[in-house]
Design an enzyme around this catalytic site. Structure first.
Site, mmCIF file in Angstrom:
data_model
loop_
_atom_site.group_PDB
_atom_site.id
_atom_site.type_symbol
_atom_site.label_atom_id
_atom_site.label_comp_id
_atom_site.label_asym_id
_atom_site.label_seq_id
_atom_site.Cartn_x
_atom_site.Cartn_y
_atom_site.Cartn_z
ATOM 1 C CB VAL A 63 -1.036 -0.094 1.079
ATOM 2 C CG1 VAL A 63 -2.016 -1.116 1.314
ATOM 3 C CG2 VAL A 63 -0.298 -0.016 2.429
ATOM 4 C CB SER A 141 0.142 4.552 17.690
ATOM 5 O OG SER A 141 0.954 4.263 18.955
ATOM 6 C CE1 TYR A 154 4.227 2.211 14.274
ATOM 7 C CE2 TYR A 154 3.847 3.428 16.227
ATOM 8 C CZ TYR A 154 3.525 2.372 15.250
ATOM 9 O OH TYR A 154 2.300 1.735 15.499
ATOM 10 C CB ALA A 155 5.900 9.488 17.171
ATOM 11 C CB ALA A 156 6.573 11.901 12.499
ATOM 12 C CE LYS A 158 0.889 3.637 13.283
ATOM 13 N NZ LYS A 158 -0.357 2.839 12.304
#
Length: 246
Positions: A63, A141, A154-156, A158
């Site tokens: 994707v 998240s 990952y934080a950016a 999500k």
């Protein structure tokens, strides 16, 4: 609850995606299982759903590439003539401290987690607009809400999913399409199983309920947002985290 609904779930081979697929099938939905590498897990999941009296098909697609996300949506429509529900669950992590994180680590996570969500929403929305109906649920998240050491990428990604959710909710609301996000906390998956014991203990200490969540508990929240009971809910972020982020 979801009888005869057609649901597309990305990253459905294991963990939270698998749990969502099982609950959707249990509630009567026909499920399109997207995967990139986990063919054996998806084949096993189709057999499990079949034994439960449900129906599922598998579609391989990365994707993070728009043409493949478009292909996923097209295959679902080719098989079932419509899409009622899209769950953007596909995600990866490549953790590292900010100063050590490479451009490749940053881009790879953003490509799957954020751009993949965007691509699937874009092409599913075209179908849903014609139907004047649809439910889109994006898996974010608690890290996207609160941040986390070693997970800037990952934080950016999500946090970006949350912004994307709210923007799309405003655009699509008058066309009968709801767009919401679910923000899981620490959930028992392969990812959390790999954590060192000291990290697990520290994480549990930060959770008011004192335990990691189950994938089925996230799936329950997603099923609610996909159901008719949530018709007047859009642009929201539902945290499933045992009270970790309040």
């Amino acid at each position: 609850m979801l009888k005869e609904k057609i649901a597309v779930i990305t990253g459905a081979g294991r963990g939270i995606g698998r749990a969502i697929a099982l609950q959707f099938a249990e509630y009567g939905a026909k499920v399109v299982l997207n995967y990139r590498n986990s063919l054996s897990q998806v084949e096993e999941l189709i057999q499990t759903i079949s034994r439960l009296g449900g129906e599922a098909i598998a579609v391989k697609a990365d994707v993070s590439r728009e043409e493949e996300a478009k292909y996923l949506i097209e295959e679902a429509v080719k098989k079932y003539n419509k899409i009622d529900i899209l769950v953007n669950n596909a995600g990866i992590n490549k953790d590292n401290l900010l100063m050590r994180m490479t451009e490749e680590e940053f881009d790879a996570v953003m490509d799957v987690n954020l751009k993949g969500t965007f691509f699937c929403m874009k092409h599913a929305a075209k179908i849903m607009l014609k139907q004047r109906y649809g439910k889109i649920i994006n898996i974010s998240s608690v890290v996207g809400l609160a941040g986390n050491i070693g997970q800037a990428n990952y934080a950016a990604s999500k946090a970006g999913v949350i912004g994307l959710t709210k923007s799309a909710a405003r655009e699509l609301a008058r066309k009968g399409i709801t767009v919401n996000a679910v923000a899981p906390g620490f959930i028992k998956t392969d990812m959390t199983d790999a954590l060192p014991d000291k990290v697990k203990e520290a994480s549990i200490a930060a959770i008011p309920m004192g335990r990691f969540g189950e994938a089925s508990e996230v799936a329950g929240a997603v099923c609610f947002l996909a159901s008719e009971a949530a018709n007047y809910i859009t642009g929201q972020v539902l945290s499933v985290d045992g009270g970790m982020v309040m």
